[in-house]
Design an enzyme around this catalytic site. Structure first.
Site, short mmCIF file in Angstrom:
data_model
loop_
_atom_site.label_atom_id
_atom_site.label_comp_id
_atom_site.label_asym_id
_atom_site.label_seq_id
_atom_site.Cartn_x
_atom_site.Cartn_y
_atom_site.Cartn_z
N HIS A 243 46.43 41.38 39.31
CA HIS A 243 47.62 40.55 39.59
C HIS A 243 48.44 41.01 40.80
O HIS A 243 48.67 40.26 41.74
CB HIS A 243 48.57 40.57 38.38
CG HIS A 243 47.93 40.26 37.07
ND1 HIS A 243 47.66 38.98 36.67
CD2 HIS A 243 47.53 41.07 36.06
CE1 HIS A 243 47.13 39.00 35.46
NE2 HIS A 243 47.03 40.25 35.06
C1 BDR Z 1 51.76 41.54 35.04
O1 BDR Z 1 52.05 42.32 33.88
C2 BDR Z 1 51.59 43.63 34.03
O2 BDR Z 1 50.84 44.00 32.93
C3 BDR Z 1 50.81 43.69 35.32
O3 BDR Z 1 51.06 44.91 35.98
C4 BDR Z 1 51.32 42.52 36.11
O4 BDR Z 1 52.44 42.86 36.90
C5 BDR Z 1 50.72 40.49 34.68
O5 BDR Z 1 51.20 39.67 33.67
#
Ligand code: BDR
Ligand code: CA
Length: 313
Positions: A243
Site C-alpha cells: 500500500h
Molecule cells: C494500511 O494499513 C496498514 O496496515 C498499512 O501499513 C497501510 O498503511 C492499509 O490499509
C-alpha cells in the site's frame, strides 16, 4: 530543480518501511525533512523504533525521526499485529537501531517546519492513521494554508474495507482525525485500497528485490514475504498489495496513477460503517470536491520504479 520537501508521517509496518526506503533512495527528487511516527499498525514505541531501523538500513542517519501521538484523538488505539506481526516489522531478524529518537514531539516538529519553510513548499505524506496531522491542524490552524499538499494512503470505495466490512485501517483507527484532514481544504491526493489492490506482489516482483543482492533488497524481499501471507490467505490472491509505497511513487511518477477529483466524506458516527470513506465517485451529490481519489495504477511500471530506485541504496 530543487528536490521536493516532504515529511513522512508513518506507522511502520512493512509497507511503510518500503515507502520510506523508496523516498530515501531518491534524494535528487525528494528532500525528506523528517519522519514522524504515529501509533497505528503497532503502538508508538515500536513505530518510532521501526522508523529508526529503516533510516539506518538506508544509511541515512541524517534524517531526523520523531515520535508523534500515541493514541487516536477520541478513541482507543486499534493495532494490526495480525497483519504486520508483533514488532510491526516481523520477517527478517533485525538489530535494535542506534540512531537516536529526536527529543521534540513529532507534532511540534511538523508545526515548526511548516512555519519555518516557505509557505506552499512542504508536502505531507501520511502512511498511517491521521492523528498527528489532524492534531497539527487543530493546534496550529495557521499552518494549514502553508501545506503544499497532502498525499496519503487510506480509505477505499469499490474495495470497501480491510479492517471492517466498510472501512480501511488507517481511516478506521482515527476517523475523527481523518475527518479533520479531509475537511481541511489542503490539496489532497488519496491512495485507497482501490488502487493498492491493483498492484499486488508476485513471485517475480519479489525476486527482483531479492536479486539486488544488497541488504536493502534482502530485507524488502523478506518483509514482503511476511506481509504477503495475510492477504494471500484472506483474498486468495497470488500476492499482496504494497500500500504505502504508492504514495511515494506518486510523488516520483504521478503519470503512473489516475483518479477523479471528487468529494470524500468520512463516516464518524455509525457503529456499522465507522471510518468509511464515502466517495462520491459517480459525482451524484453537490458536495464540494476535496480530493483526487486514485483508482488505477500501471502496476508493472510501479514495481519497476520500486526495484530500480531501491537498488540505489
Ligand atoms: C494500511 O494499513 C496498514 O496496515 C498499512 O501499513 C497501510 O498503511 C492499509 O490499509
Ligand atoms: Ca502504514
Amino acid at each position: 530543480m530543487a528536490p521536493r520537501k516532504i515529511i513522512i508521517d508513518t506507522d511502520p509496518g512493512q509497507d511503510d518501511a518500503v515507502a520510506i526506503l523508496l523516498a530515501l533512495a531518491c534524494p535528487e527528487e525528494l528532500d525528506v525533512l523528517g519522519i514522524v511516527a504515529v501509533a497505528g499498525n503497532v503502538p508508538l514505541p515500536l513505530t518510532q523504533k521501526n522508523a529508526r531501523i529503516v533510516c539506518e538500513l538506508a544509511g541515512r542517519r541524517d534524517v531526523p525521526v520523531y515520535a508523534g501521538c500515541d493514541a487516536p484523538m477520541a478513541r482507543k488505539l486499534i493495532t494490526a499485529e495480525h497483519v504486520h506481526g508483533k514488532t510491526g516489522l516481523d520477517g527478517p531478524v533485525m538489530e535494535d537501531p542506534t540512531l537516536p529518537l529526536q527529543d521534540q514531539h513529532g507534532v511540534d516538529f511538523i508545526i515548526d517546519t511548516l512555519r519555518r519553510e516557505p509557505s506552499g513548499s512542504v508536502t505531507l505524506c501520511p502512511l498511517g492513521p491521521l492523528t498527528n496531522i489532524a492534531t497539527v491542524f487543530t493546534r496550529a490552524p495557521d499552518v494549514i494554508k502553508r501545506v503544499k499538499e497532502i498525499v496519503l494512503m487510506g480509505g477505499a470505495y469499490f474495495e470497501v474495507g480491510n479492517i471492517t466490512p466498510a472501512a480501511e485501517f488507517n481511516i478506521y483507527v482515527d476517523p475523527e482525525a481523518a475527518d479533520i484532514v479531509f475537511r481541511s481544504g489542503v490539496p489532497l491526493t488519496v491512495m485507497p485500497l482501490d488502487v493498492t489492490h491493483k498492484a499486488l506482489t508476485t513471485k517475480a516482483r519479489i525476486a527482483a528485490f531479492r536479486e539486488m543482492s544488497s541488504r536493502v533488497g534482502t530485507m524488502v524481499a523478506a518483509w514482503t514475504d511476511f506481509f504477503e501471507r495475510f492477504d494471500m490467505e484472506k483474498y486468495g490472491s497470488e500476492g499482496a498489495p504494497l500500500h504505502d509505497p504508492c504514495v511515494i511513487a506518486y510523488l516520483l511518477e504521478p503519470h503512473l496513477f489516475s483518479g477523479r477529483f471528487i468529494n470524500v466524506t468520512i463516516e464518524t458516527r455509525s457503529e456499522l460503517t465507522l471510518g468509511m470513506t464515502v466517495a462520491d465517485w459517480w459525482r451524484i451529490t453537490d458536495r464540494p470536491k476535496n480530493c483526487l481519489f486514485i483508482g488505477d495504477i500501471l502496476a508493472d511500471k510501479f514495481y519497476s520504479l520500486l526495484s530500480d530506485r531501491l537498488a540505489r541504496l
